[in-house]
Design a protein around this motif. Sequence first.
Motif, PDB file in Angstrom:
ATOM      1  N   LEU A 554       0.905  -1.181   0.139  1.00  0.00           N
ATOM      2  CA  LEU A 554      -0.232  -0.050   0.246  1.00  0.00           C
ATOM      3  C   LEU A 554       0.931   1.758   0.057  1.00  0.00           C
ATOM      4  CD1 LEU A 554      -2.593  -0.679   2.598  1.00  0.00           C
ATOM      5  CD2 LEU A 554      -2.711  -0.843   0.118  1.00  0.00           C
ATOM      6  N   PRO A 555       0.640   2.504  -0.499  1.00  0.00           N
ATOM      7  CA  PRO A 555       1.005   3.010  -0.993  1.00  0.00           C
ATOM      8  C   PRO A 555       1.205   4.041   0.636  1.00  0.00           C
ATOM      9  CG  PRO A 555      -0.809   3.878  -2.121  1.00  0.00           C
ATOM     10  CD  PRO A 555      -0.768   1.986  -1.390  1.00  0.00           C
ATOM     11  N   ARG A 556       2.352   5.069   1.136  1.00  0.00           N
ATOM     12  CA  ARG A 556       2.383   5.696   2.148  1.00  0.00           C
ATOM     13  C   ARG A 556       1.363   6.839   1.940  1.00  0.00           C
ATOM     14  NH1 ARG A 556       6.975   7.178   5.492  1.00  0.00           N
ATOM     15  NH2 ARG A 556       7.918   5.616   4.353  1.00  0.00           N
ATOM     16  N   PRO A 557       0.181   7.002   3.082  1.00  0.00           N
ATOM     17  CA  PRO A 557      -0.690   7.996   3.262  1.00  0.00           C
ATOM     18  C   PRO A 557      -0.372   8.886   3.124  1.00  0.00           C
ATOM     19  CG  PRO A 557      -1.153   6.613   5.776  1.00  0.00           C
ATOM     20  CD  PRO A 557       0.533   6.016   4.831  1.00  0.00           C
ATOM     21  N   ALA A 558      -0.681  10.361   2.581  1.00  0.00           N
ATOM     22  CA  ALA A 558      -0.155  11.884   2.741  1.00  0.00           C
ATOM     23  C   ALA A 558      -0.634  12.520   3.876  1.00  0.00           C
ATOM     24  CB  ALA A 558      -1.348  11.630   1.498  1.00  0.00           C
ATOM     25  N   ALA A 559       0.244  12.900   4.512  1.00  0.00           N
ATOM     26  CA  ALA A 559       0.177  13.602   5.867  1.00  0.00           C
ATOM     27  C   ALA A 559      -1.101  14.728   5.601  1.00  0.00           C
ATOM     28  CB  ALA A 559       1.055  14.901   6.020  1.00  0.00           C
ATOM     29  N   ASP A 560      -1.586  14.670   7.372  1.00  0.00           N
ATOM     30  CA  ASP A 560      -2.794  15.530   7.395  1.00  0.00           C
ATOM     31  C   ASP A 560      -4.032  14.637   6.342  1.00  0.00           C
ATOM     32  OD1 ASP A 560      -0.897  16.903   9.229  1.00  0.00           O
ATOM     33  OD2 ASP A 560      -0.682  18.146   7.657  1.00  0.00           O
ATOM     34  N   SER A 561      -4.201  13.433   6.182  1.00  0.00           N
ATOM     35  CA  SER A 561      -4.905  13.233   5.518  1.00  0.00           C
ATOM     36  C   SER A 561      -5.972  11.715   6.598  1.00  0.00           C
ATOM     37  CB  SER A 561      -5.141  12.792   3.776  1.00  0.00           C
ATOM     38  OG  SER A 561      -4.029  11.904   3.896  1.00  0.00           O
ATOM     39  N   GLN A 562      -6.671  11.803   5.772  1.00  0.00           N
ATOM     40  CA  GLN A 562      -7.658  10.427   6.423  1.00  0.00           C
ATOM     41  C   GLN A 562      -7.678   9.364   5.650  1.00  0.00           C
ATOM     42  OE1 GLN A 562     -12.056  10.510   6.645  1.00  0.00           O
ATOM     43  NE2 GLN A 562     -12.066   8.493   5.756  1.00  0.00           N
ATOM     44  N   PRO A 563      -6.464   8.237   6.003  1.00  0.00           N
ATOM     45  CA  PRO A 563      -5.922   6.728   5.158  1.00  0.00           C
ATOM     46  C   PRO A 563      -7.211   6.639   4.595  1.00  0.00           C
ATOM     47  CG  PRO A 563      -5.905   6.471   8.249  1.00  0.00           C
ATOM     48  CD  PRO A 563      -7.165   7.822   7.813  1.00  0.00           C
ATOM     49  N   ALA A 564      -6.467   6.198   3.271  1.00  0.00           N
ATOM     50  CA  ALA A 564      -7.082   5.590   2.472  1.00  0.00           C
ATOM     51  C   ALA A 564      -7.595   4.282   2.757  1.00  0.00           C
ATOM     52  CB  ALA A 564      -6.697   5.254   1.230  1.00  0.00           C
ATOM     53  N   VAL A 565      -9.572   3.430   2.358  1.00  0.00           N
ATOM     54  CA  VAL A 565      -9.083   1.866   2.621  1.00  0.00           C
ATOM     55  C   VAL A 565      -9.725   1.619   1.213  1.00  0.00           C
ATOM     56  CG1 VAL A 565     -11.081   0.379   3.569  1.00  0.00           C
ATOM     57  CG2 VAL A 565     -10.645   2.897   4.547  1.00  0.00           C
ATOM     58  N   GLN A 566      -8.488   0.122   1.259  1.00  0.00           N
ATOM     59  CA  GLN A 566      -8.704  -0.264   0.047  1.00  0.00           C
ATOM     60  C   GLN A 566      -9.016  -1.869   0.516  1.00  0.00           C
ATOM     61  OE1 GLN A 566      -4.629  -2.059  -2.483  1.00  0.00           O
ATOM     62  NE2 GLN A 566      -4.148  -0.212  -2.127  1.00  0.00           N
ATOM     63  N   ILE A 567      -9.862  -2.489  -0.405  1.00  0.00           N
ATOM     64  CA  ILE A 567     -10.582  -3.591  -0.539  1.00  0.00           C
ATOM     65  C   ILE A 567      -9.678  -4.960  -1.500  1.00  0.00           C
ATOM     66  CG2 ILE A 567     -12.662  -4.654  -0.829  1.00  0.00           C
ATOM     67  CD1 ILE A 567     -13.985  -2.273  -0.277  1.00  0.00           C
ATOM     68  N   VAL A 568      -9.339  -5.866  -0.744  1.00  0.00           N
ATOM     69  CA  VAL A 568      -8.736  -7.026  -1.951  1.00  0.00           C
ATOM     70  C   VAL A 568      -9.044  -7.951  -1.521  1.00  0.00           C
ATOM     71  CG1 VAL A 568      -6.927  -5.374  -1.189  1.00  0.00           C
ATOM     72  CG2 VAL A 568      -7.120  -6.961   0.549  1.00  0.00           C
ATOM     73  N   ARG A 569      -9.251  -8.362  -2.585  1.00  0.00           N
ATOM     74  CA  ARG A 569      -9.371 -10.046  -2.543  1.00  0.00           C
ATOM     75  C   ARG A 569      -8.072 -11.134  -2.228  1.00  0.00           C
ATOM     76  NH1 ARG A 569     -14.390 -11.259  -3.840  1.00  0.00           N
ATOM     77  NH2 ARG A 569     -14.515 -12.981  -3.467  1.00  0.00           N
ATOM     78  N   MET A 570      -8.183 -11.601  -0.645  1.00  0.00           N
ATOM     79  CA  MET A 570      -7.407 -12.761  -0.495  1.00  0.00           C
ATOM     80  C   MET A 570      -6.969 -14.034  -1.212  1.00  0.00           C
ATOM     81  SD  MET A 570      -6.256 -10.679   2.038  1.00  0.00           S
ATOM     82  CE  MET A 570      -4.890 -11.876   2.821  1.00  0.00           C
ATOM     83  N   GLY A 571      -6.026 -14.647  -1.517  1.00  0.00           N
ATOM     84  CA  GLY A 571      -5.613 -15.629  -2.277  1.00  0.00           C
ATOM     85  C   GLY A 571      -6.534 -16.438  -2.238  1.00  0.00           C
ATOM     86  N   ASN A 572      -7.166 -17.545  -0.719  1.00  0.00           N
ATOM     87  CA  ASN A 572      -8.117 -18.028  -0.542  1.00  0.00           C
ATOM     88  C   ASN A 572      -9.316 -17.648  -0.901  1.00  0.00           C
ATOM     89  OD1 ASN A 572      -8.510 -16.050   1.820  1.00  0.00           O
ATOM     90  ND2 ASN A 572      -8.173 -17.533   2.827  1.00  0.00           N
TER      91      ASN A 572
END
Length: 638
Positions: A554-572
């Motif tokens: 995941l990319p480093r979150p930008a300073a003073d901003s809300q953390p981005a949420v990422q939806i992923v499908r795991m290997g299983n």
Amino acid sequence: MQGFRNFLRGTGGKILLAAIILPFIISAFYGYFTGGGGGDVVARVEGNDIYRAVVDDRVQRTRLALRQQSPELDPQLLDNFINPGMVLQGMVNNVLVLTAASDAGMVISDEQAGRTILQIPEFHDQNGRFSQQQFDRTVRTMGQTPSGYMSLLRDEMLMNQFRAGYEDTAFGLPYELEDLRRLGEQRRDISYIRISAESLVPEFDISDEQVEAFYHSTPEDFIRPPEYQLEYIDLSRSAYLDDVQLTEEQLREEYEVREQMFRNVAEQQERRRVSHILLTGGDDMLARAEALREQIVGGAEFAELAREHSDDAASASLGGVLGLVGRGDLPASLDQVAFTLEEGEVSQPIATDDGVHLLVVTSINRRTLPTFDAMRDEIEEELKVARAEMRLSEDVRQLEELAFEHADLSVPAETLGVSLQKTPFFPLGQPVDIAAEPAVRRALSDRAVLEGERNSALIELGQGRYVVVRVAGSRPEEEIPLVEVREDIARHLALAAAQARLDELAAEGEAALAEGADLARLAGLWRQDVISAENLERGGSQPETELVERVFRLPRPAADSQPAVQIVRMGNGDLAAISLDSVRDGNPQGLTAAQRAAALGQLGELAGAASFRQVVTLLREEGDVRIYNERLMGEIED
């Protein structure tokens, strides 16, 4: 510092080691495999032919070496990993490297190779010294001649020298170390939601109608393949060892034989430290020698008299010391006397063409055989193995003949006095018992054997074990009744429905995120709890290896901003939503001078390996390499 080490030893490092080191380990002494040979040529590299037979031989040797080093390895996994294609790639690389080294004018002289041979422990005698006899014997057991081995060793040394020119000259730069420490010891905090398909299965009630519809829609999926039952005769050295019985008298007789052989060898190898006094000139040499001997017997120091009276200028100043000698090192007349004296005993005067000698033996180096009690277990084991091997060899020869002459295995089993064993019924794709052995599976590829028309040829399984197999019975392909697979189908359909539900949840989640939803809102939408995990480190296994790998992508979150949420499908197939809350880099300066030097050394090793990998890749691209993959398709004898 530990985090940095973990980073260097992680997946990337392992891939690098596998790509660079393994091909050169599995194909050391490449010349052994490209010289001569016969059968199919599976590769032609810079005009050098590599034959299928020698590739197969190298595969077997590599598998055997790995089995001996790691007996716990799964044999089937090992056989799949060490395969002809992989081994051939290593051999091709070695030919290219050796050719490049020769083209660059690099040479290993016979003297360099000779000095290396002198240092190889396998060629040393019991005293730790190089033994030509041991060298010749060991090399010939490897299927080589001494001159051939020397040639191959020069090739191996030349390849190592070429590789070292790249690997040993690489280095790491301070800024690279700082960057790697920031990354290697970086820590990340996350919040995440995880939904497994398994957890959703209870939500889906699969009806009998759905099960039956699926069953009838894919009838090809519910066919039980043909099954076979083998009967076989199994001859193994271990079984014969259990039958060998030895008396104490037989063990002592063997010890006496060994003792006599050892004594003969020990006498030839015996070495004695000898001193002498030499008297020359005059008719009274014998009388003077007798007088000196009487003084020595009376207590005078041999060394002092040698310094005063000996006419041998070379040894007189040393007290008459001639040094440590073996049989044949002295003139015959002196040798005969020197090896009859007891330690400390002075000889009678010995007249020779040089003059009259007095000898004294100051020490005797003589090997002694361990006692019978100390060697009893070893002798018993060796005799048992020898007798078991003899009986096994005879029975194996007879089994091979009987299996060929008879239509089944009943008569061979009765003749040899062994039981005829049977396996359960099994499909070829799921072999059991003896059928799981690769060599037996290959025997079953013969249609005449598989259809039960004849016995197999003798099969050697290794470790002193031999079998002959025959198909004793078979069951035809048949439809699996619905009742047997009803539960499996219902579970399959429920899991498929759960995966479809996860797809829907993922789409709903993506839509919510597009509207500005955070992880908490997503948790409410999915009716799941938010889980926190802190101080995750690169390459770690907590809370889960795959999750950690995803987090560090995941990319480093930008300073003073809300953390981005990422939806992923795991290997299983599981669904996850991850929020990268914070990132803390490692300290690039937190090393002592010694640690910094060690870390730069590690970077240099990685850089050297990468550099040499690039060289090999370039040689592969520009070299004259032809690989005939179709000739590698068949399995090899195990």
